[in-house]
Each structure stands twice: as structure tokens, then as C-alpha cells.
Write a protein that holds these residues in place. Structure first.
Motif, PDB file in Angstrom:
ATOM      1  N   SER A  33       2.798  -4.210   2.552  1.00  0.00           N
ATOM      2  CA  SER A  33       1.672  -4.247   3.566  1.00  0.00           C
ATOM      3  C   SER A  33       1.766  -3.335   3.959  1.00  0.00           C
ATOM      4  O   SER A  33       0.188  -2.648   3.514  1.00  0.00           O
ATOM      5  CB  SER A  33       2.117  -5.927   4.379  1.00  0.00           C
ATOM      6  N   TYR A  34       2.829  -2.310   4.611  1.00  0.00           N
ATOM      7  CA  TYR A  34       2.367  -1.064   5.091  1.00  0.00           C
ATOM      8  C   TYR A  34       2.395  -0.104   3.993  1.00  0.00           C
ATOM      9  O   TYR A  34       1.625   0.982   3.645  1.00  0.00           O
ATOM     10  CB  TYR A  34       3.779  -0.828   6.130  1.00  0.00           C
ATOM     11  N   THR A  40      -2.467  -1.554   8.749  1.00  0.00           N
ATOM     12  CA  THR A  40      -2.053  -1.202  10.105  1.00  0.00           C
ATOM     13  C   THR A  40      -1.745  -2.249  10.879  1.00  0.00           C
ATOM     14  O   THR A  40      -1.233  -2.146  12.061  1.00  0.00           O
ATOM     15  CB  THR A  40      -3.170  -0.361  10.861  1.00  0.00           C
ATOM     16  N   GLN A  41      -2.068  -3.759  10.567  1.00  0.00           N
ATOM     17  CA  GLN A  41      -1.199  -4.328  11.420  1.00  0.00           C
ATOM     18  C   GLN A  41      -1.208  -6.025  10.153  1.00  0.00           C
ATOM     19  O   GLN A  41      -1.489  -6.059   8.861  1.00  0.00           O
ATOM     20  CB  GLN A  41      -2.648  -5.417  11.769  1.00  0.00           C
ATOM     21  N   VAL A  42       0.373  -6.449  10.803  1.00  0.00           N
ATOM     22  CA  VAL A  42       0.648  -7.334   9.331  1.00  0.00           C
ATOM     23  C   VAL A  42       1.328  -8.348  10.760  1.00  0.00           C
ATOM     24  O   VAL A  42       1.676  -8.546  11.362  1.00  0.00           O
ATOM     25  CB  VAL A  42       1.838  -7.005   8.732  1.00  0.00           C
ATOM     26  N   GLU A  43       0.849  -9.938  10.095  1.00  0.00           N
ATOM     27  CA  GLU A  43       1.113 -10.822  10.324  1.00  0.00           C
ATOM     28  C   GLU A  43       1.791 -12.425  10.277  1.00  0.00           C
ATOM     29  O   GLU A  43       2.004 -12.166   8.889  1.00  0.00           O
ATOM     30  CB  GLU A  43      -0.265 -11.798  11.106  1.00  0.00           C
ATOM     31  N   ASP A  67      -2.567  -9.586   6.609  1.00  0.00           N
ATOM     32  CA  ASP A  67      -2.783  -8.575   7.154  1.00  0.00           C
ATOM     33  C   ASP A  67      -3.529  -7.818   6.472  1.00  0.00           C
ATOM     34  O   ASP A  67      -4.994  -8.334   5.764  1.00  0.00           O
ATOM     35  CB  ASP A  67      -1.155  -7.347   6.109  1.00  0.00           C
ATOM     36  N   ASN A  68      -4.011  -6.581   6.785  1.00  0.00           N
ATOM     37  CA  ASN A  68      -5.862  -5.816   6.849  1.00  0.00           C
ATOM     38  C   ASN A  68      -5.322  -4.487   6.203  1.00  0.00           C
ATOM     39  O   ASN A  68      -6.896  -3.649   6.534  1.00  0.00           O
ATOM     40  CB  ASN A  68      -6.176  -5.238   8.443  1.00  0.00           C
TER      41      ASN A  68
END
Length: 133
Positions: A33-34, A40-43, A67-68
Motif C-alpha cells: 500500500s505504501y 498515506t493511510q492504511v486501515e 488504503d488511500n
């Protein structure tokens, strides 16, 4: 001369059994994701199997990573689901650099996994991968 026979199912089973612990698999998903999606955000959502009692005591039925990040086009999704690809920017800080990380991480934790992604134009793409298929 006899032709070499390749059993894809047994090979995937051999590669995935014991390859990743649950926490290592989660790290691989977050890393993707990163690093690849520039999130910048992962849930992380852990959905327990249905049943009575506390959700904390029931086994997980599903692990969902949201993620975003940038998402993927259809071609990038196909490339990303192909074993051993050169997709992405693999470097010394990446967990996996052989193009197999997220696929093997997912299959080491369950019999199937799904990707749902949205590209920069707003198109939504879906893929379902299972050992049986």
C-alpha cells in the motif's frame, strides 16, 4: 525424452504453506500500500467468523486492507497478480523484491483473496484469486 509436467496447484501450495506468518503477511500488504500505491493511510479490518460470544475470541474469517493509495488500472492489476513480475519499484527497503510477495502472503493465509481497486479515472477493477482456480 519425457516432457516435464508442471502442477500449478501443488506448486502454489508448496510455496505458500508456512511461507508467511499472519503478521508477516499483514506487513507485506501494508508495504505494498505504501510503496506501490503511495498511500498515506492504511486501515486493517479483521472480520471474525459469525457466531456467538466476543468477536475477539472468534477466528478471523476475513482480513481487509483498505488504503488511500493511487489504485491500479486493469493492466496494472493483471500485472500485479502475475507471479514473478517486475512491476513496481523494488528496493532495499521493500519487504519483497521478487514479484511474488502479496500473492504468496495472501495464499499462505487462506484459500482465496480478492482485489478491489480504483484507477485515477474512477474505474473500479476487481479480481478474485483462489488456489482451486
Amino acid at each position: 525424452m519425457e516432457q516435464f509436467k508442471f502442477n500449478k496447484g501443488r506448486t502454489v501450495d508448496a510455496l505458500t504453506e508456512g511461507t508467511f506468518t499472519p503478521i508477516q503477511a499483514i506487513f507485506e500488504f501494508i508495504d505494498n500500500s505504501y510503496d506501490h500505491g503511495e498511500a498515506t493511510q492504511v486501515e486493517i479490518r479483521i472480520i471474525p467468523v459469525p457466531g456467538k460470544g466476543s468477536a475477539a475470541t472468534r477466528a478471523p474469517e476475513k482480513l481487509v486492507i483498505v488504503d488511500n493509495g493511487n489504485g491500479m488500472t486493469a493492466d496494472e492489476l493483471i500485472e500485479g497478480l502475475t507471479m514473478g513480475t517486475e512491476q513496481g519499484n523494488h528496493g532495499p527497503t521493500n519487504i519483497s523484491d521478487a514479484g511474488v510477495g502479496s500473492k504468496l502472503a495472501a495464499l499462505s493465509q487462506g484459500r482465496s483473496f480478492e482485489y478491489i481497486t480504483r484507477d485515477s479515472e474512477g474505474n473500479v477493477w476487481y479480481a478474485n484469486v483462489s488456489r482451486e482456480q
